[in-house]
Structure formats: C-alpha cells, structure tokens
Scaffold this motif. Structure first.
Motif, short mmCIF file in Angstrom:
data_model
loop_
_atom_site.label_atom_id
_atom_site.label_comp_id
_atom_site.label_asym_id
_atom_site.label_seq_id
_atom_site.Cartn_x
_atom_site.Cartn_y
_atom_site.Cartn_z
N VAL A 70 0.85 -1.19 0.00
CA VAL A 70 0.00 0.00 0.00
C VAL A 70 0.88 1.24 0.00
CG1 VAL A 70 -1.72 1.31 1.32
CG2 VAL A 70 -1.85 -1.18 1.22
N GLU A 75 -2.44 1.04 -4.39
CA GLU A 75 -2.05 -0.24 -3.81
C GLU A 75 -2.03 -1.29 -4.91
OE1 GLU A 75 -6.39 0.13 -3.75
OE2 GLU A 75 -5.02 1.23 -2.45
N ILE A 93 -5.69 -2.01 4.30
CA ILE A 93 -5.39 -0.83 3.46
C ILE A 93 -5.66 0.45 4.25
CG2 ILE A 93 -6.17 0.50 1.46
CD1 ILE A 93 -6.63 -2.18 0.01
N ARG A 97 -2.65 2.89 5.30
CA ARG A 97 -2.63 4.20 4.64
C ARG A 97 -2.69 5.34 5.66
NH1 ARG A 97 -5.64 3.69 -0.27
NH2 ARG A 97 -3.61 3.17 -1.13
N MET A 140 4.28 0.44 -7.75
CA MET A 140 3.36 1.49 -7.34
C MET A 140 3.43 2.67 -8.30
SD MET A 140 1.27 1.38 -4.73
CE MET A 140 2.06 0.47 -3.42
#
Length: 203
Positions: A70, A75, A93, A97, A140
């Motif tokens: 993430v 993600e 998540i 985050r 990412m």
C-alpha cells in the motif's frame, strides 16, 4: 568501489544521471537512507523531490508473507490476495494508509505528493540488498502512469539488480559486487539517518 558517505555516493550518481537532465523528471527518495542522496540529486539536476512511502500487507495466516503493498494513493496485490477476505484487505489498506499519511505529513508538512503522471521518475535509495522495497515502489509508480521509471542506487546485490531490470525502464547502479553482504559494507561512513535529519532535508 568504496563510497565515503551518502553525499559522495550522490555525487557519483549525479554524473550517471546527467543524461536525464533535460527530461520532465521527479526524484523519488526512499526514506530514510535515500533522502540525503535524493536531495542532492534533485538540487544538482533541478528536479522536484518527493518521497515514496510504502508498506507491505501480510497474509492473515502469516504476516511475513506479503500479499501486496500500500502506498499513499495506490495499492497493488498478488494473486494470493484472492484467497483472503475482502474485509481483511480493506481493513489493512485503511490502517496502513492512515499510518503512511501521518508519516508523510511528519516529513513533508502540508505539501501534497508530486504528480508522477507522464513524468520520468527517478527512484533513489542508498543501496539495494533484497530489492523488495524498490520492486514494490516501481510497481506502485507504474500504477501512477509515469512515462519512464529509473532506479538509481550506488550499490546493489547482483540478484536484486537483475530483478529490478525486469520491471524498471532503466537501472543505474554504480557497483554490483559479487561479494555483496550488506549495503553498509560499501560505505566508510554509513551512519543511520534519523527522522529529524530527514525533516530538515525536506524543508
């Protein structure tokens, strides 16, 4: 090759990265050790500097087994994620985050992450051992529609550099010694970079 310190390593990387100086680029440093290099490179080549914060999400049955990662705004997950409940994934998540956003605010204040869309993104760290963090970072950045992804490191384990070459558009690595055991082995001074130093560099 032995680097005196991170500044020396950055100076040598700058020479190798000058070929990209006319591109629409962003330097993305991996905290904490990559920030001193990223700052020096961004100043020398006149590119904006940002940081990459990523945390892996482990399988509920074995937290050491990563099923994905993430970032601040994105993600990605492996095929294994399909065997895990959606509630678990969503909860992880959100939890991860929130921590990343707090850390980004700690380092960068009220600034927002730099847009990577259609940019040449130069991902910088002070070295590569397993390559897992950089591999996750590249994946990412790919999700953020970068035009080109370049990994720039002073030294790396040969196996890790080979893996990175399969996902990045270019990998600039000054040394890939066969006797690689740890990144610090190739620095005369490899003192840990602390949060206070990172904040000072980024402000």
């Amino acid at each position: 090759m032995m680097f005196h310190n991170r500044e020396d390593a950055a100076n040598q990387l700058i020479i190798a990265l000058k070929q990209f100086r006319h591109e629409n680029a962003v330097v993305l440093a991996i905290p904490r050790g990559g920030v001193p290099l990223g700052k020096k490179i961004s100043e020398a080549l006149h590119f904006p500097l940002d940081i990459s914060l990523i945390k892996k999400i482990g399988h509920p049955a074995n937290k050491e087994f990563a099923i994905g990662a993430v970032g601040l705004e994105d993600e990605f997950f492996t095929e294994t994620e399909r065997t895990v409940s959606r509630d678990y994934v969503d909860e992880e998540i959100d939890k991860v985050r929130e921590k990343l956003q707090k850390r980004y605010h700690q380092y960068m204040g009220d600034r927002h992450p730099v847009s990577l869309k259609n940019k040449t993104v130069i991902i910088v760290d002070d070295g590569v051992a397993t390559g897992s963090t950089l591999l996750a970072t590249v994946q990412m950045v790919q999700h953020q529609d970068a035009a080109k992804i370049i990994v720039a490191v002073p030294v790396g384990a040969p196996a890790a550099i080979r893996k990175l070459r399969t996902v990045a558009d270019d990998v600039i690595c000054l040394e890939t010694p066969t006797d690689f055991r740890a990144v610090g082995q190739f620095y005369e001074n490899f003192e840990q970079v602390n949060d206070r130093e990172v904040i000072e560099m980024l402000h």
